[in-house]
Write a protein that holds these residues in place. Structure first.
Motif, PDB file in Angstrom:
ATOM      1  N   PRO A   1       0.814  -1.226   0.000  1.00 27.88           N
ATOM      2  CA  PRO A   1       0.000   0.000   0.000  1.00 27.88           C
ATOM      3  C   PRO A   1       0.847   1.276   0.000  1.00 27.88           C
ATOM      4  N   GLN A   2       0.404   2.234  -0.789  1.00 27.98           N
ATOM      5  CA  GLN A   2       1.119   3.498  -0.936  1.00 27.98           C
ATOM      6  C   GLN A   2       1.140   4.301   0.350  1.00 27.98           C
ATOM      7  N   ASP A   3       0.126   4.114   1.190  1.00 29.62           N
ATOM      8  CA  ASP A   3       0.039   4.929   2.405  1.00 29.62           C
ATOM      9  C   ASP A   3       0.883   4.382   3.554  1.00 29.62           C
ATOM     10  N   ASP A   4       1.702   3.346   3.282  1.00 28.36           N
ATOM     11  CA  ASP A   4       2.579   2.796   4.313  1.00 28.36           C
ATOM     12  C   ASP A   4       3.949   2.486   3.717  1.00 28.36           C
ATOM     13  N   VAL A   5       4.501   3.440   2.995  1.00 22.53           N
ATOM     14  CA  VAL A   5       5.807   3.206   2.376  1.00 22.53           C
ATOM     15  C   VAL A   5       6.894   3.036   3.437  1.00 22.53           C
ATOM     16  N   ILE A   6       6.731   3.659   4.603  1.00 23.10           N
ATOM     17  CA  ILE A   6       7.741   3.469   5.642  1.00 23.10           C
ATOM     18  C   ILE A   6       7.737   2.033   6.145  1.00 23.10           C
ATOM     19  N   GLY A   7       6.593   1.364   6.043  1.00 22.60           N
ATOM     20  CA  GLY A   7       6.538  -0.056   6.380  1.00 22.60           C
ATOM     21  C   GLY A   7       7.333  -0.890   5.390  1.00 22.60           C
ATOM     22  N   LEU A   8       7.317  -0.485   4.127  1.00 26.89           N
ATOM     23  CA  LEU A   8       8.097  -1.165   3.099  1.00 26.89           C
ATOM     24  C   LEU A   8       9.585  -0.942   3.342  1.00 26.89           C
ATOM     25  N   TRP A   9       9.945   0.280   3.730  1.00 25.34           N
ATOM     26  CA  TRP A   9      11.348   0.533   4.087  1.00 25.34           C
ATOM     27  C   TRP A   9      11.790  -0.415   5.193  1.00 25.34           C
ATOM     28  N   LEU A  22      11.093  22.869   8.158  1.00 29.83           N
ATOM     29  CA  LEU A  22      10.683  24.263   8.002  1.00 29.83           C
ATOM     30  C   LEU A  22       9.183  24.431   8.229  1.00 29.83           C
ATOM     31  N   ASN A  23       8.424  23.411   7.841  1.00 28.72           N
ATOM     32  CA  ASN A  23       6.972  23.474   7.961  1.00 28.72           C
ATOM     33  C   ASN A  23       6.448  22.782   9.223  1.00 28.72           C
ATOM     34  N   GLY A  24       7.337  22.447  10.144  1.00 28.64           N
ATOM     35  CA  GLY A  24       6.920  21.944  11.445  1.00 28.64           C
ATOM     36  C   GLY A  24       6.485  20.495  11.508  1.00 28.64           C
ATOM     37  N   VAL A  25       6.747  19.713  10.442  1.00 27.62           N
ATOM     38  CA  VAL A  25       6.366  18.296  10.475  1.00 27.62           C
ATOM     39  C   VAL A  25       7.304  17.526  11.397  1.00 27.62           C
ATOM     40  N   ILE A  26       8.593  17.843  11.324  1.00 28.82           N
ATOM     41  CA  ILE A  26       9.603  17.209  12.178  1.00 28.82           C
ATOM     42  C   ILE A  26      10.429  18.308  12.830  1.00 28.82           C
ATOM     43  N   ASP A  27      11.215  17.934  13.825  1.00 27.12           N
ATOM     44  CA  ASP A  27      12.020  18.932  14.528  1.00 27.12           C
ATOM     45  C   ASP A  27      13.504  18.589  14.523  1.00 27.12           C
ATOM     46  N   ARG A  28      13.905  17.691  13.605  1.00 27.13           N
ATOM     47  CA  ARG A  28      15.311  17.318  13.516  1.00 27.13           C
ATOM     48  C   ARG A  28      15.722  17.170  12.060  1.00 27.13           C
ATOM     49  N   ASP A  29      17.016  17.279  11.801  1.00 23.64           N
ATOM     50  CA  ASP A  29      17.504  17.269  10.421  1.00 23.64           C
ATOM     51  C   ASP A  29      17.529  15.875   9.807  1.00 23.64           C
ATOM     52  N   ASN A  30      17.728  14.850  10.628  1.00 21.64           N
ATOM     53  CA  ASN A  30      17.873  13.496  10.110  1.00 21.64           C
ATOM     54  C   ASN A  30      16.951  12.549  10.865  1.00 21.64           C
ATOM     55  N   PRO A  31      15.674  12.540  10.537  1.00 23.59           N
ATOM     56  CA  PRO A  31      14.710  11.731  11.291  1.00 23.59           C
ATOM     57  C   PRO A  31      14.872  10.239  11.017  1.00 23.59           C
ATOM     58  N   THR A  32      14.989   9.454  12.068  1.00 28.39           N
ATOM     59  CA  THR A  32      15.089   8.002  11.927  1.00 28.39           C
ATOM     60  C   THR A  32      14.140   7.250  12.858  1.00 28.39           C
ATOM     61  N   GLN A  65      10.818   5.840  14.568  1.00 27.61           N
ATOM     62  CA  GLN A  65       9.530   5.464  13.976  1.00 27.61           C
ATOM     63  C   GLN A  65       8.472   6.546  14.202  1.00 27.61           C
ATOM     64  N   ARG A  66       8.537   7.216  15.331  1.00 27.74           N
ATOM     65  CA  ARG A  66       7.576   8.291  15.601  1.00 27.74           C
ATOM     66  C   ARG A  66       7.684   9.395  14.554  1.00 27.74           C
ATOM     67  N   ASP A  67       8.908   9.780  14.211  1.00 25.12           N
ATOM     68  CA  ASP A  67       9.109  10.815  13.202  1.00 25.12           C
ATOM     69  C   ASP A  67       8.733  10.318  11.813  1.00 25.12           C
ATOM     70  N   LEU A  68       9.081   9.076  11.510  1.00 23.97           N
ATOM     71  CA  LEU A  68       8.744   8.526  10.190  1.00 23.97           C
ATOM     72  C   LEU A  68       7.237   8.440  10.006  1.00 23.97           C
ATOM     73  N   ARG A  69       6.515   8.136  11.081  1.00 22.20           N
ATOM     74  CA  ARG A  69       5.054   8.081  10.999  1.00 22.20           C
ATOM     75  C   ARG A  69       4.475   9.457  10.715  1.00 22.20           C
ATOM     76  N   GLN A 127       5.100  10.090   7.043  1.00 20.87           N
ATOM     77  CA  GLN A 127       4.162   9.340   6.210  1.00 20.87           C
ATOM     78  C   GLN A 127       2.778   9.991   6.228  1.00 20.87           C
ATOM     79  N   ASP A 128       2.330  10.384   7.406  1.00 19.74           N
ATOM     80  CA  ASP A 128       1.019  11.031   7.511  1.00 19.74           C
ATOM     81  C   ASP A 128       0.981  12.333   6.711  1.00 19.74           C
ATOM     82  N   ALA A 129       2.096  13.081   6.743  1.00 16.52           N
ATOM     83  CA  ALA A 129       2.153  14.339   5.994  1.00 16.52           C
ATOM     84  C   ALA A 129       2.080  14.081   4.495  1.00 16.52           C
ATOM     85  N   PHE A 130       2.794  13.075   4.024  1.00 22.80           N
ATOM     86  CA  PHE A 130       2.742  12.746   2.593  1.00 22.80           C
ATOM     87  C   PHE A 130       1.372  12.198   2.211  1.00 22.80           C
ATOM     88  N   ASN A 131       0.762  11.409   3.077  1.00 24.66           N
ATOM     89  CA  ASN A 131      -0.582  10.906   2.782  1.00 24.66           C
ATOM     90  C   ASN A 131      -1.572  12.055   2.640  1.00 24.66           C
TER      91      ASN A 131
END
Length: 224
Positions: free
Chosen positions: A132-140, A179-189, A191-195, A198-202
């Motif tokens: 599913p396209q809405d869970d690409v982080i799961g594929l990663w 910049l748009n407040g989705v994450i607060d770090r430069d290199n998110p790894t 699962q909380r940040d990845l979720r 993913q939600d932002a891209f969805n």
């Protein structure tokens, strides 16, 4: 207040000089049928390319690629998977490729993954097409867990270069998300940040109808 898509889209238009210039640079992902039509040898070849490019100059890998195809016998999964430890050492010492035994072993590990996916799904392409396209982080995460050296950017670029729709957490994409407040770090790894990502891209996909790869490129172009 503008949405994430609207904000980044306007920035990208400004940076790229308008709609035509922006659209000309957007990639296009393959359909499930197109993914299924790609041979498993080509998926293994792209896994190998991503593994060998990691931490190396990409141009060097590309210049030697004909040698890689020869040494790995066209990346036929069953052939690569059946090489003995002695044969792997011989391959890793071949000057036609970049000599790195650990990476050669990783290609064999991924050949075994390809064979597993063939048995369960019919082919790698069919497996990718049904994800599913809405869970690409799961594929990663799947690639990281079941493959070898396919975590992080290597897995993301493998998917992008084979045509599976995915976003890529490049430096510019992460900068746009921060910049748009989705994450607060430069290199998110985490699962909380990845979720959150993913939600932002969805949400952007639901708003725009754009593919994930197109949204990813647009975010990158909104930075520079």
């Amino acid at each position: 207040m503008p949405t994430l898509f609207q904000s980044c889209y306007q920035r990208a238009l400004d940076h790229q000089g308008g709609e035509d210039a922006l659209q000309a640079q957007l990639p296009k992902a393959k359909t499930a049928r197109q993914l299924a039509n790609v041979g498993d040898d080509r998926y293994l070849a792209e896994m190998a390319a991503c593994i060998f490019r990691a931490g190396f100059v990409w141009r060097v890998v590309q210049n030697k690629w004909d040698g890689f195809e020869e040494v790995f016998n066209g990346f036929l999964p069953i052939w690569v998977a059946s090489r003995s430890p002695e044969q792997l050492e011989e391959m890793a010492s071949d000057t036609r490729i970049i000599r790195n035994l650990n990476k050669v072993k990783a290609v064999q590990d991924n050949a075994l993954l390809v064979l597993d996916l063939q048995r369960e799904y019919g082919s790698v392409g069919k497996f990718l097409g049904q994800w599913p396209q809405d869970d690409v982080i799961g594929l990663w995460q799947y690639l990281k867990k079941h493959g070898s050296r396919l975590g992080g950017n290597s897995g993301q670029y493998f998917l992008r270069f084979t045509g599976k729709d995915t976003f890529i957490l490049s430096r510019d994409v992460c900068a746009a998300l921060k910049l748009n407040g989705v994450i607060d770090r430069d290199n998110p790894t985490a699962q909380r940040d990845l979720r959150k990502i993913q939600d932002a891209f969805n949400a952007m996909h639901a708003e725009s109808g754009w593919q994930l790869c197109q949204l990813s490129r647009m975010l990158a172009m909104s930075i520079g």
